[in-house]
Design a protein around this motif. Sequence first.
Motif, PDB file in Angstrom:
ATOM      1  N   LYS A 107       0.835  -1.210   0.000  1.00  0.00           N
ATOM      2  CA  LYS A 107       0.000   0.000   0.000  1.00  0.00           C
ATOM      3  C   LYS A 107       0.866   1.255   0.000  1.00  0.00           C
ATOM      4  O   LYS A 107       0.554   2.245  -0.683  1.00  0.00           O
ATOM      5  CB  LYS A 107      -0.925  -0.009   1.215  1.00  0.00           C
ATOM      6  CG  LYS A 107      -2.055  -1.028   1.135  1.00  0.00           C
ATOM      7  CD  LYS A 107      -2.949  -0.939   2.364  1.00  0.00           C
ATOM      8  CE  LYS A 107      -4.079  -1.950   2.301  1.00  0.00           C
ATOM      9  NZ  LYS A 107      -4.930  -1.896   3.527  1.00  0.00           N
ATOM     10  N   LEU A 108       1.955   1.233   0.764  1.00  0.00           N
ATOM     11  CA  LEU A 108       2.855   2.384   0.791  1.00  0.00           C
ATOM     12  C   LEU A 108       3.477   2.628  -0.577  1.00  0.00           C
ATOM     13  O   LEU A 108       3.585   3.772  -1.025  1.00  0.00           O
ATOM     14  CB  LEU A 108       3.951   2.163   1.834  1.00  0.00           C
ATOM     15  CG  LEU A 108       3.545   2.257   3.304  1.00  0.00           C
ATOM     16  CD1 LEU A 108       4.682   1.802   4.198  1.00  0.00           C
ATOM     17  CD2 LEU A 108       3.120   3.685   3.658  1.00  0.00           C
ATOM     18  N   VAL A 109       3.875   1.559  -1.236  1.00  0.00           N
ATOM     19  CA  VAL A 109       4.458   1.691  -2.573  1.00  0.00           C
ATOM     20  C   VAL A 109       3.433   2.265  -3.541  1.00  0.00           C
ATOM     21  O   VAL A 109       3.734   3.169  -4.336  1.00  0.00           O
ATOM     22  CB  VAL A 109       4.982   0.335  -3.082  1.00  0.00           C
ATOM     23  CG1 VAL A 109       5.392   0.425  -4.553  1.00  0.00           C
ATOM     24  CG2 VAL A 109       6.159  -0.133  -2.238  1.00  0.00           C
ATOM     25  N   ALA A 110       2.199   1.739  -3.474  1.00  0.00           N
ATOM     26  CA  ALA A 110       1.151   2.226  -4.367  1.00  0.00           C
ATOM     27  C   ALA A 110       0.889   3.714  -4.141  1.00  0.00           C
ATOM     28  O   ALA A 110       0.692   4.474  -5.101  1.00  0.00           O
ATOM     29  CB  ALA A 110      -0.124   1.417  -4.149  1.00  0.00           C
ATOM     30  N   ALA A 111       0.912   4.140  -2.888  1.00  0.00           N
ATOM     31  CA  ALA A 111       0.671   5.555  -2.583  1.00  0.00           C
ATOM     32  C   ALA A 111       1.793   6.431  -3.135  1.00  0.00           C
ATOM     33  O   ALA A 111       1.543   7.511  -3.686  1.00  0.00           O
ATOM     34  CB  ALA A 111       0.552   5.737  -1.075  1.00  0.00           C
ATOM     35  N   ARG A 112       3.022   5.947  -3.017  1.00  0.00           N
ATOM     36  CA  ARG A 112       4.142   6.734  -3.512  1.00  0.00           C
ATOM     37  C   ARG A 112       4.172   6.767  -5.041  1.00  0.00           C
ATOM     38  O   ARG A 112       4.592   7.754  -5.637  1.00  0.00           O
ATOM     39  CB  ARG A 112       5.454   6.177  -2.956  1.00  0.00           C
ATOM     40  CG  ARG A 112       5.689   6.606  -1.506  1.00  0.00           C
ATOM     41  CD  ARG A 112       6.610   5.667  -0.772  1.00  0.00           C
ATOM     42  NE  ARG A 112       6.928   6.132   0.570  1.00  0.00           N
ATOM     43  CZ  ARG A 112       6.076   6.162   1.586  1.00  0.00           C
ATOM     44  NH1 ARG A 112       4.823   5.764   1.413  1.00  0.00           N
ATOM     45  NH2 ARG A 112       6.437   6.607   2.779  1.00  0.00           N
ATOM     46  N   ALA A 114       1.751   7.043  -6.909  1.00  0.00           N
ATOM     47  CA  ALA A 114       0.769   8.001  -7.414  1.00  0.00           C
ATOM     48  C   ALA A 114       1.465   9.273  -7.891  1.00  0.00           C
ATOM     49  O   ALA A 114       0.929  10.010  -8.725  1.00  0.00           O
ATOM     50  CB  ALA A 114      -0.256   8.328  -6.329  1.00  0.00           C
ATOM     51  N   ASP A 115       2.677   9.514  -7.362  1.00  0.00           N
ATOM     52  CA  ASP A 115       3.438  10.705  -7.749  1.00  0.00           C
ATOM     53  C   ASP A 115       4.542  10.388  -8.749  1.00  0.00           C
ATOM     54  O   ASP A 115       5.345  11.262  -9.090  1.00  0.00           O
ATOM     55  CB  ASP A 115       4.060  11.342  -6.499  1.00  0.00           C
ATOM     56  CG  ASP A 115       2.998  11.814  -5.516  1.00  0.00           C
ATOM     57  OD1 ASP A 115       1.950  12.302  -5.979  1.00  0.00           O
ATOM     58  OD2 ASP A 115       3.219  11.677  -4.298  1.00  0.00           O
ATOM     59  N   GLY A 116       4.611   9.150  -9.200  1.00  0.00           N
ATOM     60  CA  GLY A 116       5.645   8.763 -10.154  1.00  0.00           C
ATOM     61  C   GLY A 116       6.227   7.418  -9.798  1.00  0.00           C
ATOM     62  O   GLY A 116       5.930   6.865  -8.745  1.00  0.00           O
TER      63      GLY A 116
END
Length: 289
Positions: A107-112, A114-116
């Motif tokens: 989930k953390l990777v997916a959130a990050r 989102a910005d590239g």
Amino acid sequence: MPPVFRFAPSPNGLLHLGHAYSALLNFDRARDTGGRLLLRIEDIDATRCRPEYETAIYEDLAWLGISWETPVRRQSEHLGEYRAALEKLSALGVVYPAFESRAEIAKLVAAREADGPWPRDPDGAPLYPGTAKSLPADERDRLIASGASYALRLDMAAACRRAASLTWNELGEGPDGERGTVPARPQAWGDVILARKETPTSYHLSVVADDALQSVSEVVRGQDLFHATSVHRLLQVLLGLPEPAYRHHPLIRDEAGRKLSKSSRATGLRELRDAGVSAAAIRRLVGLG
């Protein structure tokens, strides 16, 4: 001292042609140099490793005509030695506990992302994106005391500050033709896992400790582990361990060009033997005949 080689399979499935190629290369190198060949069973993954697969390893290697020194080193019998190496790294201040689950990390990777694009290691896995390194010591202690699961990670930045410019001697060839003195780039792996709550070691830590404890002088293994050598060189320096030479070899691939899997029955040694293929024919199949 005679050179020391090792073949180190995991008993989590049956051996295939790729394993045969690596084992035979090690055997041939030991024979041609008057060296020693060791067999190591890398069985730290208690959920996947099985005694019947270990027995099959001995049977398949003997069928190929490979002999090795005894006793065989089984990693599961040496967890205390890996724990001691981990404690030495902890004393250097380069290890920290991270408490996120695999799902939380995803989930953390997916959130990050989102910005590239988020950076990935040489195997294609995303680098650790969490912030456990900045947790206060009392919060870490509280979580550990509560029984929370955790992974012990290498603080890569702190570790690299302790190591000078790292290289290794490549006697074989990397995926892009690398030979000779190769610069190590452990930073590409991020904060790798060295151990978990339930297991006091990982592949990276145990392989480095074992190679030193067994006086392995030349590591002959597949190109899929070429880039991992950067992490191994860093750990060797941090732990004050000797540096072996490395000889990475090309992988045996299937008709589609994919790395062989233990689930591939078409290239499994047991299936080939049962079909009447000889050990000499296996040598020819892997290009050593």
